[in-house]
Design a protein around this motif. Structure first.
Motif, PDB file in Angstrom:
ATOM      1  N   GLY A 127     -97.627 -11.212  15.575  1.00 13.17           N
ATOM      2  CA  GLY A 127     -96.994 -10.366  16.573  1.00 13.17           C
ATOM      3  C   GLY A 127     -96.456  -9.068  15.997  1.00 13.17           C
ATOM      4  O   GLY A 127     -96.688  -8.718  14.839  1.00 13.17           O
ATOM      5  N   VAL A 128     -95.727  -8.337  16.818  1.00 18.44           N
ATOM      6  CA  VAL A 128     -95.099  -7.091  16.381  1.00 18.44           C
ATOM      7  C   VAL A 128     -93.884  -7.432  15.536  1.00 18.44           C
ATOM      8  O   VAL A 128     -93.007  -8.187  15.961  1.00 18.44           O
ATOM      9  CB  VAL A 128     -94.702  -6.224  17.591  1.00 18.44           C
ATOM     10  N   ARG A 129     -93.826  -6.879  14.328  1.00 19.06           N
ATOM     11  CA  ARG A 129     -92.739  -7.210  13.398  1.00 19.06           C
ATOM     12  C   ARG A 129     -91.435  -6.508  13.766  1.00 19.06           C
ATOM     13  O   ARG A 129     -90.356  -6.960  13.417  1.00 19.06           O
ATOM     14  CB  ARG A 129     -93.137  -6.823  11.959  1.00 19.06           C
ATOM     15  N   GLY A 130     -91.550  -5.389  14.431  1.00 25.05           N
ATOM     16  CA  GLY A 130     -90.374  -4.611  14.809  1.00 25.05           C
ATOM     17  C   GLY A 130     -90.811  -3.210  15.174  1.00 25.05           C
ATOM     18  O   GLY A 130     -92.000  -2.892  15.184  1.00 25.05           O
ATOM     19  N   ARG A 131     -89.838  -2.376  15.490  1.00 24.12           N
ATOM     20  CA  ARG A 131     -90.104  -0.971  15.781  1.00 24.12           C
ATOM     21  C   ARG A 131     -89.512  -0.110  14.681  1.00 24.12           C
ATOM     22  O   ARG A 131     -88.440  -0.413  14.149  1.00 24.12           O
ATOM     23  CB  ARG A 131     -89.511  -0.570  17.132  1.00 24.12           C
ATOM     24  N   VAL A 132     -90.211   0.969  14.385  1.00 23.86           N
ATOM     25  CA  VAL A 132     -89.742   1.877  13.347  1.00 23.86           C
ATOM     26  C   VAL A 132     -88.320   2.332  13.641  1.00 23.86           C
ATOM     27  O   VAL A 132     -87.467   2.386  12.751  1.00 23.86           O
ATOM     28  CB  VAL A 132     -90.693   3.092  13.235  1.00 23.86           C
ATOM     29  N   ASP A 133     -88.034   2.643  14.931  1.00 22.65           N
ATOM     30  CA  ASP A 133     -86.711   3.145  15.281  1.00 22.65           C
ATOM     31  C   ASP A 133     -85.704   2.034  15.544  1.00 22.65           C
ATOM     32  O   ASP A 133     -84.544   2.306  15.860  1.00 22.65           O
ATOM     33  CB  ASP A 133     -86.783   4.087  16.486  1.00 22.65           C
ATOM     34  N   ASP A 134     -86.102   0.770  15.422  1.00 21.18           N
ATOM     35  CA  ASP A 134     -85.177  -0.355  15.595  1.00 21.18           C
ATOM     36  C   ASP A 134     -84.637  -0.877  14.275  1.00 21.18           C
ATOM     37  O   ASP A 134     -83.793  -1.774  14.261  1.00 21.18           O
ATOM     38  CB  ASP A 134     -85.882  -1.526  16.308  1.00 21.18           C
ATOM     39  N   MET A 135     -85.149  -0.365  13.158  1.00 20.85           N
ATOM     40  CA  MET A 135     -84.716  -0.889  11.873  1.00 20.85           C
ATOM     41  C   MET A 135     -83.211  -0.702  11.700  1.00 20.85           C
ATOM     42  O   MET A 135     -82.664   0.368  11.978  1.00 20.85           O
ATOM     43  CB  MET A 135     -85.459  -0.216  10.722  1.00 20.85           C
ATOM     44  N   ILE A 136     -82.544  -1.771  11.269  1.00 13.56           N
ATOM     45  CA  ILE A 136     -81.103  -1.742  11.048  1.00 13.56           C
ATOM     46  C   ILE A 136     -80.847  -1.541   9.556  1.00 13.56           C
ATOM     47  O   ILE A 136     -81.398  -2.257   8.719  1.00 13.56           O
ATOM     48  CB  ILE A 136     -80.452  -3.055  11.522  1.00 13.56           C
ATOM     49  N   HIS A 137     -80.015  -0.553   9.222  1.00 13.08           N
ATOM     50  CA  HIS A 137     -79.660  -0.269   7.832  1.00 13.08           C
ATOM     51  C   HIS A 137     -78.215  -0.716   7.620  1.00 13.08           C
ATOM     52  O   HIS A 137     -77.290  -0.133   8.185  1.00 13.08           O
ATOM     53  CB  HIS A 137     -79.804   1.227   7.533  1.00 13.08           C
ATOM     54  N   VAL A 138     -78.038  -1.759   6.822  1.00 15.72           N
ATOM     55  CA  VAL A 138     -76.703  -2.324   6.609  1.00 15.72           C
ATOM     56  C   VAL A 138     -76.448  -2.486   5.125  1.00 15.72           C
ATOM     57  O   VAL A 138     -77.072  -3.325   4.463  1.00 15.72           O
ATOM     58  CB  VAL A 138     -76.556  -3.701   7.321  1.00 15.72           C
ATOM     59  N   ARG A 139     -75.590  -1.649   4.561  1.00 13.98           N
ATOM     60  CA  ARG A 139     -75.139  -1.770   3.176  1.00 13.98           C
ATOM     61  C   ARG A 139     -76.301  -1.954   2.203  1.00 13.98           C
ATOM     62  O   ARG A 139     -76.328  -2.890   1.388  1.00 13.98           O
ATOM     63  CB  ARG A 139     -74.133  -2.912   3.050  1.00 13.98           C
ATOM     64  N   GLY A 140     -77.278  -1.085   2.330  1.00 14.90           N
ATOM     65  CA  GLY A 140     -78.408  -1.122   1.405  1.00 14.90           C
ATOM     66  C   GLY A 140     -79.511  -2.075   1.793  1.00 14.90           C
ATOM     67  O   GLY A 140     -80.520  -2.180   1.089  1.00 14.90           O
ATOM     68  N   VAL A 162     -74.100  -3.797  15.859  1.00 15.02           N
ATOM     69  CA  VAL A 162     -74.129  -2.890  14.715  1.00 15.02           C
ATOM     70  C   VAL A 162     -72.934  -1.946  14.847  1.00 15.02           C
ATOM     71  O   VAL A 162     -72.888  -1.106  15.754  1.00 15.02           O
ATOM     72  CB  VAL A 162     -75.445  -2.091  14.668  1.00 15.02           C
ATOM     73  N   ASP A 163     -71.953  -2.086  13.979  1.00 17.91           N
ATOM     74  CA  ASP A 163     -70.707  -1.309  14.051  1.00 17.91           C
ATOM     75  C   ASP A 163     -70.795  -0.117  13.094  1.00 17.91           C
ATOM     76  O   ASP A 163     -70.779  -0.280  11.868  1.00 17.91           O
ATOM     77  CB  ASP A 163     -69.523  -2.208  13.694  1.00 17.91           C
ATOM     78  N   GLN A 164     -70.878   1.071  13.667  1.00 19.88           N
ATOM     79  CA  GLN A 164     -71.029   2.297  12.873  1.00 19.88           C
ATOM     80  C   GLN A 164     -69.747   3.129  12.823  1.00 19.88           C
ATOM     81  O   GLN A 164     -69.781   4.308  12.486  1.00 19.88           O
ATOM     82  CB  GLN A 164     -72.167   3.147  13.454  1.00 19.88           C
ATOM     83  N   ARG A 165     -68.608   2.520  13.122  1.00 18.78           N
ATOM     84  CA  ARG A 165     -67.367   3.299  13.188  1.00 18.78           C
ATOM     85  C   ARG A 165     -66.772   3.583  11.813  1.00 18.78           C
ATOM     86  O   ARG A 165     -66.008   4.529  11.653  1.00 18.78           O
ATOM     87  CB  ARG A 165     -66.335   2.562  14.045  1.00 18.78           C
ATOM     88  N   GLY A 166     -67.099   2.787  10.831  1.00 21.63           N
ATOM     89  CA  GLY A 166     -66.543   2.985   9.497  1.00 21.63           C
ATOM     90  C   GLY A 166     -67.453   3.791   8.604  1.00 21.63           C
ATOM     91  O   GLY A 166     -68.544   4.221   9.005  1.00 21.63           O
TER      92      GLY A 166
END
Length: 453
Positions: free
Chosen positions: A336-349, A374-378
């Motif tokens: 199946g589809v592994r994900g979307r390029v713009d859906d990738m989550i970047h979390v602490r490396g 996904v909390d981007q406030r900090g």
């Protein structure tokens, strides 16, 4: 076989299923040249994009692969600059008879897509291929348990099945319980829906004491989300429904592109008579070999009224070019589809797709539903996973899920258990990834009205 089925199925060039790659490329080239000859002189979008290039200037595949990619962002800009439909229209407006639109999650607002009668007939032809691959039978009865709206999802599946003389039952405007009873009353054997809603129907069936696994349903066709290609989600669906899952891939702006065949579980055959398929490096432009993940690029060969040439879908896939057990040479999307390029989550490396987390979460039968926050406030992005337990869940579910994620993905996430029935349910595409940014108001946070994607 009735006259309608004979007329439609016989028109498919089924001998090309086992054609050599050279034969298939020859077929594609002929159709590509016809497309370009029609589109390039009179489609304003592509006339500007290709600076007046003629079809005769594209002499071979190397020339084709030098054409610039088409992106969703430029289509969105074009529709803003040429409202309401943009300029990717090959014919006068009065020749278009159908309008559909995308969900708008990637660009912030939906793309509107027009089709002529001829383009619509081609979309139905793609579904006739799909039904051939999943072995649709004369006695099959199809159920579509949702309300048809402006999204293309399953409109063409419904009309193509009707054209083939099959019983088609729409299930709009009713509750999930009513849909389940309608399905059983009419002896439906094929159900078309999203993986999320199929899971929700199974949850409702359990609560209502409806023996879903004992229903006549033999095939569950799922699309719109990666779930059909995720092993744990697929197993949960097949166990709850007591039938085979068939994964399908398509886009509103492209058309029905791939379908899992009976003989290729968890692998979707790309309809290579109708599309030119490329896979390029994520974030780049160079092609990647079979077996390596990359972004799917598609050219549709029969939607001349509003075509897409070398369209970057944003979907990450892995394909195989190995001949299948039936001798079919068409390439297949594996898993199946592994994900979307713009859906990738970047979390602490760490970089991951939401589907990677779903593959872990669905292994826990105690998890009824989930949400990724996904909390981007900090200064650094934090990740929180909310899991909603089934009523019968016992033990420390949060700790077990957190441990499974840590063991497989090698980093820690905050997992919290929320009350049963507290997370939203979805009829069409689910929105389980929610972003909390510094722009979120205190009211939004208190009410938990997050920006879910």
């Amino acid at each position: 076989m009735g006259w309608t089925e004979a007329a439609t199925v016989a028109s498919l060039p089924t001998h090309l299923l086992t054609a050599s790659r050279d034969e298939l490329r020859h077929w594609q080239w002929r159709r590509l040249h016809q497309l370009l000859t029609t589109v390039l002189p009179q489609n304003p979008f592509y006339t500007r994009k290709y600076a007046g290039l003629s079809a005769d200037a594209i002499r071979d595949w190397a020339d084709f692969e030098r054409l610039p990619f088409t992106t969703k962002a430029e289509l969105a800009t074009d529709q803003q600059e040429h409202p309401p439909y943009g300029s990717n229209l090959t014919y006068p407006l009065q020749q278009y008879s159908r309008l559909h639109q995308t969900s708008g999650t990637s660009t912030g607002y939906p793309l509107r897509w027009l089709d002529t009668a001829e383009s619509w007939a081609w979309l139905l032809r793609c579904w006739q291929w799909n039904y051939l691959l999943l072995d649709l039978r004369p006695e099959d009865r199809l159920f579509f348990p949702f309300s048809f709206g402006p999204f293309l999802g399953f409109w063409t599946a419904f009309e193509a099945a009707g054209l083939m003389g099959r019983f088609c039952l729409p299930g709009g405007g009713m509750s999930s319980t009513a849909r389940l009873r309608l399905l059983q009353e009419h002896g439906c054997t094929v159900v078309c829906t999203t993986p999320t809603y199929a899971l929700h129907l199974a949850e409702v069936a359990t609560a209502e004491g409806i023996p879903l696994a004992d229903s006549p349903v033999r095939a569950l066709v799922v699309a719109g989300e990666p779930g059909g290609g995720i092993t744990a989600t697929r197993q949960r669906l097949e166990s709850a429904w007591g039938c085979r899952v068939f994964d399908h891939y398509g886009l509103t702006e492209i058309g029905p592109t791939a379908m899992e065949a009976v003989e290729t579980p968890a692998e979707m055959l790309l309809l290579e008579t109708e599309y030119i398929i490329e896979v390029i490096e994520v974030g780049g432009e160079r092609p990647v070999p079979p077996g390596q993940e990359g972004e799917l690029v598609i050219t549709n060969l029969g939607r001349w009224g509003s075509p897409l040439i070398r369209y970057r879908t944003g979907d990450v896939v892995q394909i195989t070019d190995k001949v299948d057990s039936c001798g079919r040479t068409w390439r297949r999307i594996v898993g199946g589809v592994r994900g979307r390029v713009d859906d990738m989550i970047h979390v602490r490396g760490n970089n991951l797709y939401p589907a990677t987390l779903e593959a872990i979460l669905r292994r826990f039968p105690e998890v009824a539903e989930y949400r990724i926050v996904v909390d981007q406030r900090g200064p650094l992005t934090d990740l929180r996973i909310e899991v909603e337990p089934r009523e019968s869940a016992a033990g420390d579910l949060a700790a077990a899920v957190a441990r499974a994620i840590r063991d497989e993905l090698l980093f820690r996430v905050d997992v919290v258990v929320v009350p049963p029935q507290s997370l939203p349910r979805f009829e069409m595409k689910a929105r389980r990834v929610c972003v909390v940014s510094s722009s979120c108001s205190a009211t939004q946070l208190r009410k938990d009205t997050l920006n879910c994607l």
